[in-house]
Scaffold this active site. Structure first.
Site, PDB file in Angstrom:
ATOM      1  N   SER A 183       0.883  -1.345  -0.018  1.00  0.00           N
ATOM      2  CA  SER A 183       0.359  -0.063   0.228  1.00  0.00           C
ATOM      3  C   SER A 183       0.670   1.709   0.051  1.00  0.00           C
ATOM      4  CB  SER A 183      -1.000  -0.315   0.986  1.00  0.00           C
ATOM      5  OG  SER A 183      -1.568  -1.002   1.480  1.00  0.00           O
ATOM      6  N   PRO A 217      -0.454  -2.397   7.934  1.00  0.00           N
ATOM      7  CA  PRO A 217       0.587  -2.539   8.255  1.00  0.00           C
ATOM      8  C   PRO A 217       1.518  -1.611   9.374  1.00  0.00           C
ATOM      9  CG  PRO A 217       0.880  -3.105   6.887  1.00  0.00           C
ATOM     10  CD  PRO A 217      -0.450  -3.422   7.134  1.00  0.00           C
ATOM     11  N   GLY A 219       2.317   0.896   5.625  1.00  0.00           N
ATOM     12  CA  GLY A 219       2.425   1.478   4.147  1.00  0.00           C
ATOM     13  C   GLY A 219       2.994   3.113   4.535  1.00  0.00           C
ATOM     14  N   LYS A 300     -12.982   3.953  -0.462  1.00  0.00           N
ATOM     15  CA  LYS A 300     -13.269   2.566  -1.532  1.00  0.00           C
ATOM     16  C   LYS A 300     -14.425   2.643  -2.487  1.00  0.00           C
ATOM     17  CE  LYS A 300     -10.275   1.801   1.598  1.00  0.00           C
ATOM     18  NZ  LYS A 300      -9.045   1.539   0.810  1.00  0.00           N
TER      19      LYS A 300
HETATM   20  C1  LIG Z   1      -5.915  -1.088   3.674  1.00  0.00           C
HETATM   21  S1  LIG Z   1      -5.584  -0.908   5.307  1.00  0.00           S
HETATM   22  C2  LIG Z   1      -4.410   0.099   5.450  1.00  0.00           C
HETATM   23  C3  LIG Z   1      -3.278  -0.165   4.884  1.00  0.00           C
HETATM   24  C4  LIG Z   1      -2.412   0.594   5.590  1.00  0.00           C
HETATM   25  N1  LIG Z   1      -2.518   1.946   4.799  1.00  0.00           N
HETATM   26  C5  LIG Z   1      -0.751   0.754   5.144  1.00  0.00           C
HETATM   27  O1  LIG Z   1       0.021   1.186   3.945  1.00  0.00           O
HETATM   28  O2  LIG Z   1      -0.191  -0.478   5.563  1.00  0.00           O
HETATM   29  C6  LIG Z   1      -7.033  -0.128   6.437  1.00  0.00           C
HETATM   30  C7  LIG Z   1      -6.946  -0.674   7.692  1.00  0.00           C
HETATM   31  O3  LIG Z   1      -7.667   0.690   8.594  1.00  0.00           O
HETATM   32  C8  LIG Z   1      -7.864  -0.457   9.219  1.00  0.00           C
HETATM   33  N2  LIG Z   1      -9.082   0.247  10.006  1.00  0.00           N
HETATM   34  C9  LIG Z   1     -10.893  -0.227   9.554  1.00  0.00           C
HETATM   35  N3  LIG Z   1     -11.560   0.093  10.936  1.00  0.00           N
HETATM   36  C10 LIG Z   1     -10.982   1.623  11.067  1.00  0.00           C
HETATM   37  C11 LIG Z   1     -11.493   1.921  12.602  1.00  0.00           C
HETATM   38  N4  LIG Z   1     -12.239   2.111  12.015  1.00  0.00           N
HETATM   39  N5  LIG Z   1     -10.135   2.979  13.079  1.00  0.00           N
HETATM   40  C12 LIG Z   1      -9.156   2.474  13.176  1.00  0.00           C
HETATM   41  N6  LIG Z   1      -8.656   1.294  12.381  1.00  0.00           N
HETATM   42  C13 LIG Z   1      -9.556   0.981  11.429  1.00  0.00           C
HETATM   43  C14 LIG Z   1      -7.719  -1.987   9.458  1.00  0.00           C
HETATM   44  O4  LIG Z   1      -7.151  -2.478  10.706  1.00  0.00           O
HETATM   45  C15 LIG Z   1      -6.532  -1.871   9.310  1.00  0.00           C
HETATM   46  O5  LIG Z   1      -5.697  -1.807   9.484  1.00  0.00           O
END
Ligand SMILES: C[S@@+](CC[C@H](N)C(=O)[O-])C[C@H]1O[C@@H](n2cnc3c(N)ncnc32)[C@H](O)[C@@H]1O
Length: 358
Positions: A183, A217, A219, A300
């Protein structure tokens, strides 16, 4: 419409051709330009759009689903043996020379199978254009030779920044070994597309602060800390690799929709997978609350009526910021590294963020 004043070739991610049309049609109609869809093949990666007037002109940077754009000057059927002669003939009748030539193909499996052919054809074409006096390094006009397949070339022209500065609108980036997730390329591409080189130098500076909502994680966080930006990483999931325990990362296990910083930050980035309307309302609340001046976030999109969902999300932000009299600029792109989503850049223009909060 009788004869169109201009025919545009728009390139898209495969499967998003109709979204591109649903974005372009109202854009032109709202500006009084009659338009019609001349060609669209679902999953084909491109569409042809006719417009009754060449002004105002479509521009790549203002269209979310259009990756690349040019004005069509000829559509040439090609035989098996000699593809060069008919192309040069079509271009000779157009006169004025081009500064550069890009061979482009659909970003599909069929398109990929043409890349060997285009690699070999490029030097032949450049040689032919030079001999015909049609290449001149001083010209700002770019020639696009788009092959939907080997038997057809759509010839188009673009100039300056009306088109993407990369062939096929694809910015290829190398995956940094240290980044915890792929990501990371999305945010790296977003910085390139929305800020450019100069903008990155001015707006991403060591000592700045950022909040990354949905950070794990890590990115996106990695793109920020590698520029010396202190980052509050909000996610219930774990930060990994270089982002786990990094001195510039403050990982908070909190809900991204409830978290607010104690002091305004320079950047808000958000990659949470959620309803676009919910994310837009959240981002708007940060701007209205004076908590940030600039943000990059993903929306999204649903499987259907994506252009509509996007418009609604942007309207929600626009309405909230207008009501708070916050001047702002917004840009949206479906980036090469995006899938069923688009990336948005929102920045406050002029004025200062309101004081501290918390
Ligand atoms: C697509 S991943 C993010 C990847 C990240 N941008 C990266 O580059 O590694 C989406 C993340 O959003 C988090 N997430 C979803 N809903 C959330 C919320 N209400 N509060 C905090 N984190 C949330 C999930 O736990 C997940 O780790």
């Amino acid at each position: 419409m009788s004869a169109p004043a201009v025919r545009y070739l728009l390139q898209t991610r495969a499967g998003f051709e109709r979204d591109a049309w649903q974005e372009v049609e109202p854009w032109l109609l709202e500006r009084g330009v009659e338009t019609r869809l001349a060609e669209l093949v679902e999953q084909g990666g491109f569409l042809l759009v006719d417009a009754a007037d060449s002004q105002p002109a479509l521009n790549w940077s203002t269209l979310a689903f259009t990756r690349q754009l040019c004005r069509v000057v000829a559509d040439v059927e090609l035989g098996e043996r000699d593809r060069l002669t008919p192309l040069l003939a079509a271009l000779r009748s157009r006169g004025t020379p081009f500064g550069s030539v890009w061979l482009e193909v659909p970003d599909t499996n069929d398109g990929k199978s043409l890349s060997g052919f285009t690699r070999k054809f490029q030097p032949l074409l450049e040689e032919g254009l030079t001999a015909a006096g049609l290449l001149d390094a001083g010209s700002r006009r770019r020639l696009h030779v788009y092959f939907p397949h080997k038997g057809r070339a759509i010839l188009g022209v673009s100039q300056g920044d009306e088109a993407a500065p990369w062939p096929m609108g694809i910015l290829r980036l190398r995956m940094p070994a240290e980044a915890p997730s792929r990501s990371t390329l999305k945010l790296a591409e977003a910085f390139e597309v929305f800020l450019g080189r100069d903008g990155q130098r001015d707006r991403l500076k060591e000592g700045m602060t950022a909040v990354d909502l949905g950070a794990a994680p890590g990115g996106w966080t990695w793109q920020l800390i590698r520029r010396g930006i202190k980052t509050y990483a909000i996610d219930n999931g774990p930060m990994k690799g270089a982002c786990d325990g990094h001195p510039l990362v403050k990982h908070l296990r909190a809900d991204g929709f409830r978290y607010r910083p104690q002091h305004p930050v320079d950047w808000l980035v958000c990659d949470m997978v959620e309803q676009p309307a919910r994310v837009s309302d959240l981002i708007a609340a940060w701007f209205v609350g004076g908590l940030t001046r600039q943000a990059i976030f993903n929306l999204k999109l649903p499987m259907k009526k994506r252009a509509l969902a996007l418009r609604d999300a942007l309207d929600r932000i626009g309405d909230a910021l207008d009501a708070a009299e916050i001047r702002h600029t917004v840009a949206v792109k479906q980036l090469y590294h995006d899938r069923e989503e688009v990336t948005v850049y929102l920045a406050r223009v002029g004025g200062k963020t309101r004081g501290k909060r918390g």
